[in-house]
Design a protein around this motif. Structure first.
Motif, mmCIF file in Angstrom:
data_model
loop_
_atom_site.group_PDB
_atom_site.id
_atom_site.type_symbol
_atom_site.label_atom_id
_atom_site.label_comp_id
_atom_site.label_asym_id
_atom_site.label_seq_id
_atom_site.Cartn_x
_atom_site.Cartn_y
_atom_site.Cartn_z
ATOM 1 N N LEU A 6 0.854 -1.186 0.000
ATOM 2 C CA LEU A 6 0.000 0.000 0.000
ATOM 3 C C LEU A 6 0.890 1.236 0.000
ATOM 4 C CD1 LEU A 6 -1.251 -2.230 2.077
ATOM 5 C CD2 LEU A 6 -2.866 -0.434 2.558
ATOM 6 N N THR A 7 0.543 2.199 -0.826
ATOM 7 C CA THR A 7 1.238 3.484 -0.838
ATOM 8 C C THR A 7 0.211 4.571 -0.583
ATOM 9 O OG1 THR A 7 2.863 2.656 -2.422
ATOM 10 C CG2 THR A 7 2.653 5.058 -2.213
ATOM 11 N N TYR A 8 0.482 5.389 0.426
ATOM 12 C CA TYR A 8 -0.440 6.475 0.744
ATOM 13 C C TYR A 8 -0.483 7.491 -0.396
ATOM 14 C CZ TYR A 8 -0.772 5.065 5.688
ATOM 15 O OH TYR A 8 -1.012 4.391 6.855
ATOM 16 N N LEU A 9 -1.685 7.896 -0.745
ATOM 17 C CA LEU A 9 -1.919 8.940 -1.729
ATOM 18 C C LEU A 9 -2.246 10.258 -1.047
ATOM 19 C CD1 LEU A 9 -4.169 6.864 -4.167
ATOM 20 C CD2 LEU A 9 -1.699 7.290 -4.345
ATOM 21 N N LYS A 10 -2.552 10.170 0.236
ATOM 22 C CA LYS A 10 -2.896 11.342 1.044
ATOM 23 C C LYS A 10 -1.998 11.365 2.279
ATOM 24 C CE LYS A 10 -7.668 11.645 -0.543
ATOM 25 N NZ LYS A 10 -9.080 11.704 -0.155
ATOM 26 N N SER A 11 -2.086 12.417 3.045
ATOM 27 C CA SER A 11 -1.245 12.588 4.228
ATOM 28 C C SER A 11 -1.556 11.539 5.292
ATOM 29 C CB SER A 11 -1.464 13.983 4.817
ATOM 30 O OG SER A 11 -2.770 14.072 5.372
ATOM 31 N N ASN A 12 -0.624 11.378 6.225
ATOM 32 C CA ASN A 12 -0.851 10.481 7.356
ATOM 33 C C ASN A 12 -2.066 10.916 8.160
ATOM 34 O OD1 ASN A 12 1.350 8.897 6.675
ATOM 35 N ND2 ASN A 12 2.732 9.917 8.095
ATOM 36 N N GLU A 13 -2.289 12.211 8.255
ATOM 37 C CA GLU A 13 -3.457 12.721 8.982
ATOM 38 C C GLU A 13 -4.755 12.255 8.311
ATOM 39 O OE1 GLU A 13 -0.823 14.662 8.046
ATOM 40 O OE2 GLU A 13 0.062 14.819 10.046
ATOM 41 N N GLU A 14 -4.783 12.275 6.990
ATOM 42 C CA GLU A 14 -5.959 11.785 6.259
ATOM 43 C C GLU A 14 -6.097 10.273 6.422
ATOM 44 O OE1 GLU A 14 -8.434 13.495 4.572
ATOM 45 O OE2 GLU A 14 -7.488 15.194 5.580
ATOM 46 N N ALA A 15 -4.973 9.557 6.401
ATOM 47 C CA ALA A 15 -5.005 8.104 6.606
ATOM 48 C C ALA A 15 -5.543 7.775 7.993
ATOM 49 C CB ALA A 15 -3.610 7.509 6.422
ATOM 50 N N ASP A 16 -5.144 8.561 8.988
ATOM 51 C CA ASP A 16 -5.598 8.315 10.360
ATOM 52 C C ASP A 16 -7.115 8.437 10.498
ATOM 53 O OD1 ASP A 16 -3.042 7.768 11.251
ATOM 54 O OD2 ASP A 16 -2.696 9.796 12.033
ATOM 55 N N LYS A 17 -7.747 9.249 9.675
ATOM 56 C CA LYS A 17 -9.206 9.424 9.731
ATOM 57 C C LYS A 17 -9.945 8.154 9.316
ATOM 58 C CE LYS A 17 -9.043 14.395 8.831
ATOM 59 N NZ LYS A 17 -9.364 15.463 7.866
ATOM 60 N N VAL A 18 -9.283 7.316 8.528
ATOM 61 C CA VAL A 18 -9.905 6.089 8.013
ATOM 62 C C VAL A 18 -9.274 4.843 8.654
ATOM 63 C CG1 VAL A 18 -10.561 4.895 5.864
ATOM 64 C CG2 VAL A 18 -10.211 7.345 5.836
ATOM 65 N N MET A 19 -8.297 5.059 9.540
ATOM 66 C CA MET A 19 -7.508 3.952 10.087
ATOM 67 C C MET A 19 -8.360 2.913 10.821
ATOM 68 S SD MET A 19 -4.479 2.656 10.148
ATOM 69 C CE MET A 19 -3.451 4.043 9.646
ATOM 70 N N GLU A 20 -9.323 3.337 11.617
ATOM 71 C CA GLU A 20 -10.139 2.372 12.367
ATOM 72 C C GLU A 20 -10.875 1.430 11.423
ATOM 73 O OE1 GLU A 20 -13.734 2.298 15.661
ATOM 74 O OE2 GLU A 20 -12.508 4.110 15.480
ATOM 75 N N ALA A 21 -11.471 1.985 10.367
ATOM 76 C CA ALA A 21 -12.178 1.149 9.394
ATOM 77 C C ALA A 21 -11.199 0.250 8.639
ATOM 78 C CB ALA A 21 -12.958 2.027 8.418
ATOM 79 N N HIS A 22 -10.035 0.781 8.303
ATOM 80 C CA HIS A 22 -9.012 -0.022 7.620
ATOM 81 C C HIS A 22 -8.561 -1.187 8.501
ATOM 82 C CE1 HIS A 22 -5.358 -1.162 5.484
ATOM 83 N NE2 HIS A 22 -4.674 -0.911 6.591
ATOM 84 N N MET A 23 -8.333 -0.919 9.788
ATOM 85 C CA MET A 23 -7.875 -1.980 10.689
ATOM 86 C C MET A 23 -8.952 -3.047 10.893
ATOM 87 S SD MET A 23 -4.784 -1.337 10.970
ATOM 88 C CE MET A 23 -4.416 -2.711 12.049
ATOM 89 N N ALA A 24 -10.216 -2.669 10.876
ATOM 90 C CA ALA A 24 -11.301 -3.659 10.927
ATOM 91 C C ALA A 24 -11.270 -4.524 9.670
ATOM 92 C CB ALA A 24 -12.649 -2.965 11.082
ATOM 93 N N TRP A 25 -11.001 -3.901 8.526
ATOM 94 C CA TRP A 25 -10.874 -4.619 7.259
ATOM 95 C C TRP A 25 -9.688 -5.589 7.331
ATOM 96 C CZ3 TRP A 25 -6.759 -4.501 3.853
ATOM 97 C CH2 TRP A 25 -6.990 -5.038 2.577
ATOM 98 N N VAL A 26 -8.558 -5.143 7.882
ATOM 99 C CA VAL A 26 -7.380 -6.006 8.043
ATOM 100 C C VAL A 26 -7.733 -7.198 8.938
ATOM 101 C CG1 VAL A 26 -5.053 -6.165 9.039
ATOM 102 C CG2 VAL A 26 -5.667 -4.194 7.615
#
Length: 94
Positions: A6-26
């Motif tokens: 995975l390569t971030y296309l947006k900032s870490n701050e933007e990634a953090d906003k979706v991190m909980e949903a991403h970790m549930a997906w993981v």
């Protein structure tokens, strides 16, 4: 075996906003038996997942990642036909 890079296309701050949903997906990927290992890249520019299974299913699952759906990250999926592993990691050859 597959390496999902995975390569971030947006900032870490933007990634953090979706991190909980991403970790549930993981977590669901682990529950399904598809994911074997995962973690952040260092420096934090994305992540890596080691997976097994059918390529089309892996690709479809990556497309459903909240990071993908929200444009936070893109995936590069590389298939590896392993021929040798250390003892105990034979599962990776599937």
């Amino acid at each position: 075996m597959f390496i999902l890079s995975l390569t971030y296309l947006k900032s870490n701050e933007e990634a953090d906003k979706v991190m909980e949903a991403h970790m549930a997906w993981v977590a669901e990927g682990y529950d399904k038996g598809s994911f074997l290992a995962s973690g952040r890249k260092v420096p934090r520019t994305g992540g890596v997942i080691l997976a097994i299974g059918d390529r089309s299913e892996i690709e479809a699952y990556a497309a459903a990642d909240p990071f993908t759906l929200h444009g936070v990250a893109s995936y590069e999926i590389t298939e590896i036909g392993l021929t040798r592993t250390v003892e105990g990691l034979e599962l990776l050859k599937r």
